[in-house]
Design a protein around this motif. Structure first.
Motif, PDB file in Angstrom:
ATOM      1  N   SER A  64      35.874  30.270  39.049  1.00 23.21           N
ATOM      2  CA  SER A  64      36.527  31.474  39.574  1.00 23.21           C
ATOM      3  C   SER A  64      35.538  32.532  40.030  1.00 23.21           C
ATOM      4  N   GLY A  68      29.945  34.592  43.521  1.00 28.08           N
ATOM      5  CA  GLY A  68      30.336  35.984  43.698  1.00 28.08           C
ATOM      6  C   GLY A  68      29.518  36.929  42.835  1.00 28.08           C
ATOM      7  N   TYR A  70      29.825  39.500  39.950  1.00 31.65           N
ATOM      8  CA  TYR A  70      30.841  39.725  38.928  1.00 31.65           C
ATOM      9  C   TYR A  70      30.267  40.533  37.771  1.00 31.65           C
ATOM     10  N   ASN A  93      35.493  39.689  39.621  1.00 33.95           N
ATOM     11  CA  ASN A  93      34.693  39.162  40.723  1.00 33.95           C
ATOM     12  C   ASN A  93      34.819  40.127  41.906  1.00 33.95           C
ATOM     13  N   THR A  95      33.366  40.034  44.723  1.00 31.45           N
ATOM     14  CA  THR A  95      33.288  39.389  46.030  1.00 31.45           C
ATOM     15  C   THR A  95      34.663  39.051  46.578  1.00 31.45           C
ATOM     16  N   ASP A  96      35.556  38.550  45.734  1.00 31.14           N
ATOM     17  CA  ASP A  96      36.891  38.199  46.235  1.00 31.14           C
ATOM     18  C   ASP A  96      37.997  39.068  45.642  1.00 31.14           C
ATOM     19  N   ARG A 118      45.228  39.191  40.906  1.00 34.92           N
ATOM     20  CA  ARG A 118      44.717  40.135  41.889  1.00 34.92           C
ATOM     21  C   ARG A 118      44.927  41.583  41.466  1.00 34.92           C
ATOM     22  N   ARG A 167      41.360  44.822  49.134  1.00 33.82           N
ATOM     23  CA  ARG A 167      40.964  44.106  47.923  1.00 33.82           C
ATOM     24  C   ARG A 167      39.576  44.512  47.409  1.00 33.82           C
ATOM     25  N   HIS A 168      39.015  45.578  47.935  1.00 29.40           N
ATOM     26  CA  HIS A 168      37.776  46.092  47.370  1.00 29.40           C
ATOM     27  C   HIS A 168      38.080  46.861  46.079  1.00 29.40           C
ATOM     28  N   SER A 192      32.719  47.424  45.436  1.00 24.26           N
ATOM     29  CA  SER A 192      32.528  46.078  45.964  1.00 24.26           C
ATOM     30  C   SER A 192      31.270  45.998  46.815  1.00 24.26           C
TER      31      SER A 192
END
Length: 207
Positions: A64, A68, A70, A93, A95-96, A118, A167-168, A192
């Motif tokens: 997961s 990235g 994290y 994370n 990154t995503d 999320r 999503r940042h 992020s």
């Protein structure tokens, strides 16, 4: 001024980012897993460190966060259910934009359960320190005499699907002094990409 993780919703920054004023950046209630509470006296610092190590070594958790950037945001105690009393490790994370929660059995030295989502988790103290440091490095508020160490924040969400910051991990920081009804300054920070999006002073009128 609300502390990090509280339910009080701050007002939009006066004179700040126009996109914020239009409501595209929205204060959100941070995720807290049902039946989980802050780590109490039952978990020592060594326990929390060991739980984080086990979580980060777990193959499902690794998948997961692989590739990235994290951070372990915290280790909580599971307060209900079949894993009651076990550590719950929250990893984010950047990154995503996904959070990973791993329930750990310290005695057995293994991860019992992994969940991803999320919805943003609560702002960690380490993240708040990073956000303050980014604002400090920008020198914009410090030059105006703002006490950067007095900053406290909460998580924001970018709801525009087409925004490059969707999503940042966005943080709204407000700065003291604590004896005023209103904060003296604000900053919106993107953790992020570790940038300061906007800053500003808040008028003392009405404070």
């Amino acid at each position: 001024m609300p502390a990090a993780g509280t339910d009080a919703v701050p007002a939009a920054p006066p004179g700040g980012d126009a996109r914020y004023r239009r409501g595209l950046l929205t204060p959100v209630a941070p995720a807290r897993r049902f039946g989980a509470e802050e780590a109490g006296p039952g978990l020592t610092a060594a326990d929390r460190g060991r739980a984080a190590e086990l979580a980060l070594a777990d193959p499902e958790v690794r998948r997961s966060i692989e590739g990235g950037r994290y951070r372990v945001l915290g280790v909580h105690t599971t307060a209900a259910g079949r894993h009651r009393g076990d550590p719950l490790v929250v990893v984010y994370n950047y990154t995503d934009g996904a959070a990973v929660e791993a329930t750990v059995d310290l005695a057995a030295g293994r991860v019992l359960e992994v969940a991803t989502g999320r919805r943003p988790p609560a702002l960690a103290e380490a993240e708040q320190r990073l956000a303050r440091d980014l604002v400090r490095d920008s020198r914009l508020l410090a030059a105006a005499g703002v006490d950067i160490d007095a900053g406290a924040g909460r998580v924001l969400a970018e709801v525009d699907l087409h925004s490059p910051r969707y999503r940042h991990r966005l943080v709204d920081l407000r700065f003291g002094p604590a004896d005023r009804r209103l904060p003296s300054a604000f900053a919106i920070v993107d953790l992020s990409d570790e940038s300061v999006l906007t800053t500003g002073l808040i008028s003392s009128r009405g404070g």
